[in-house]
Design an enzyme around this catalytic site. Structure first.
Site, mmCIF file in Angstrom:
data_model
loop_
_atom_site.group_PDB
_atom_site.id
_atom_site.type_symbol
_atom_site.label_atom_id
_atom_site.label_comp_id
_atom_site.label_asym_id
_atom_site.label_seq_id
_atom_site.Cartn_x
_atom_site.Cartn_y
_atom_site.Cartn_z
ATOM 1 N N MET A 280 34.131 76.837 52.216
ATOM 2 C CA MET A 280 35.300 75.955 52.741
ATOM 3 C C MET A 280 35.988 75.566 51.090
ATOM 4 O O MET A 280 35.169 75.393 50.374
ATOM 5 C CB MET A 280 34.909 74.770 53.525
ATOM 6 N N GLY B 64 28.532 73.912 67.536
ATOM 7 C CA GLY B 64 27.753 73.214 68.600
ATOM 8 C C GLY B 64 27.051 74.082 69.630
ATOM 9 O O GLY B 64 26.719 73.820 70.676
ATOM 10 N N ASP C 180 30.317 80.233 66.759
ATOM 11 C CA ASP C 180 29.900 79.454 65.631
ATOM 12 C C ASP C 180 30.400 77.809 66.102
ATOM 13 O O ASP C 180 31.709 77.930 66.322
ATOM 14 C CB ASP C 180 30.583 79.880 64.493
ATOM 15 N N MET D 218 35.067 80.709 66.836
ATOM 16 C CA MET D 218 34.681 79.260 66.720
ATOM 17 C C MET D 218 34.957 78.660 67.919
ATOM 18 O O MET D 218 35.990 78.693 68.788
ATOM 19 C CB MET D 218 35.832 78.959 65.542
ATOM 20 N N HIS E 127 23.815 82.283 57.942
ATOM 21 C CA HIS E 127 25.308 82.047 57.862
ATOM 22 C C HIS E 127 25.886 81.016 56.819
ATOM 23 O O HIS E 127 25.096 80.182 56.407
ATOM 24 C CB HIS E 127 25.515 81.443 59.207
ATOM 25 N N MET F 60 36.251 80.132 55.038
ATOM 26 C CA MET F 60 37.063 79.211 55.741
ATOM 27 C C MET F 60 38.092 79.023 54.354
ATOM 28 O O MET F 60 37.919 77.808 54.145
ATOM 29 C CB MET F 60 36.591 78.238 56.350
ATOM 30 N N HIS G 49 30.813 83.229 55.906
ATOM 31 C CA HIS G 49 32.071 82.871 56.707
ATOM 32 C C HIS G 49 33.335 82.128 55.976
ATOM 33 O O HIS G 49 33.000 80.988 55.530
ATOM 34 C CB HIS G 49 31.555 81.934 57.905
ATOM 35 N N SER H 153 22.870 78.320 59.829
ATOM 36 C CA SER H 153 23.810 77.962 58.766
ATOM 37 C C SER H 153 23.321 77.130 57.829
ATOM 38 O O SER H 153 23.092 75.890 57.988
ATOM 39 C CB SER H 153 24.959 77.536 59.616
ATOM 40 N N GLY I 33 23.800 75.446 63.016
ATOM 41 C CA GLY I 33 23.602 74.797 61.787
ATOM 42 C C GLY I 33 22.751 73.448 61.938
ATOM 43 O O GLY I 33 21.357 73.408 61.932
ATOM 44 N N ASP J 128 28.688 79.078 55.170
ATOM 45 C CA ASP J 128 29.959 78.524 55.372
ATOM 46 C C ASP J 128 30.791 78.308 54.006
ATOM 47 O O ASP J 128 30.447 77.139 53.230
ATOM 48 C CB ASP J 128 29.812 77.300 56.115
#
Ligand code: DX5
Ligand code: ZN
Length: 225
Positions: free
Chosen positions: A40, A180, A178, A140, A36, A71, A69, A11, A200, A38
């Protein structure tokens, strides 16, 4: 060479945007197939990252499959921009719009893969009417918004549930996880049934990224059912 059992998708959120081209190269050289991305908007989640222009600008510098992705609220207002920017797949959140079926259909009609994601508090049952049309389900395992959080173990059951549903109903989505995911948690997500794991901070904080990817595959192989 190692036998790939899970796809690890770096990510870009955890890379420095000041040297984003190096980050693309790092992912490719470590053997990744997916990147990936992200997105946001500061509304659906508190942080603001980047939009379709950023993706369009980096697209010529990489052959990786771009997995966006989103968000963001009301993703339907932006889907065409992200497709025109060169995304290969777009994942939207169950919680982000009422008209999920319409948005997912539109993504498919434009000829790329579509995914649906659920936050930790959303059960799999909230997306069962969509499971026959999606190419990907993104589970998630943290509350979305930031990289570097700890995986919430209670979310793992949803991966198991999605794998069982795929078998019993003959669906063909990939299961992606996705949040941790790292050397300590990869075995749990693979054993549960994940096909793709987003990494990530675990990927970009690692200096030897190729060795990190190999270790992830070795651990995955041990727990692969
Ligand atoms: C979180 C993002 C993730 C994030 C993962 O909201 O959706 O993709 O980049 O970062 P790590 O792997 O550090 O949890
Ligand atoms: Zn993500």
């Amino acid at each position: 060479m190692y036998d790939k059992r899970i796809e690890i998708a770096p990510s870009i959120l955890s890379a420095s945007f000041a040297s984003v081209l190096n980050a693309l190269r790092d992912a490719e050289e470590a053997g990744a197939e997916y990147l990936h991305l992200d997105v946001m908007d500061g509304v659906f989640v508190p942080q603001i990252t980047f939009g379709s222009k950023f993706i369009k600008d980096i697209r010529p510098y990489s052959d990786l499959l771009f997995d966006a992705h989103l968000m963001i609220v009301n993703p339907e207002n932006h889907i065409d921009d992200f497709i025109d920017a060169g995304c290969n797949m777009i994942t939207i959140h169950q919680e982000s719009t009422v008209h999920l079926h319409r948005v997912l259909s539109h993504i498919k009609e434009r000829g790329i893969r579509c995914g649906i994601s659920i936050v930790p508090s959303t059960p799999v049952s909230a997306i069962t009417p969509l499971l026959d049309m999606v190419d990907l389900v993104l589970v998630m395992t943290v509350n979305p918004g930031w990289a570097g959080q700890k995986l919430i173990p209670g979310c793992i059951n949803k991966i198991v549930e999605l794998k069982e549903l795929r078998e019993s109903e003959d669906y063909d989505y990939a299961i992606s996880v996705d949040g941790g995911v790292n050397l300590s948690t990869i075995q749990d997500v693979v054993a549960a049934g994940a096909d793709i794991a987003v990494a990530g901070s675990a990927f970009y904080n690692e200096s030897d990224k190729l060795s990190f990817m190999q270790k992830m595959q070795e651990l995955a192989m041990e727990s692969f059912k």
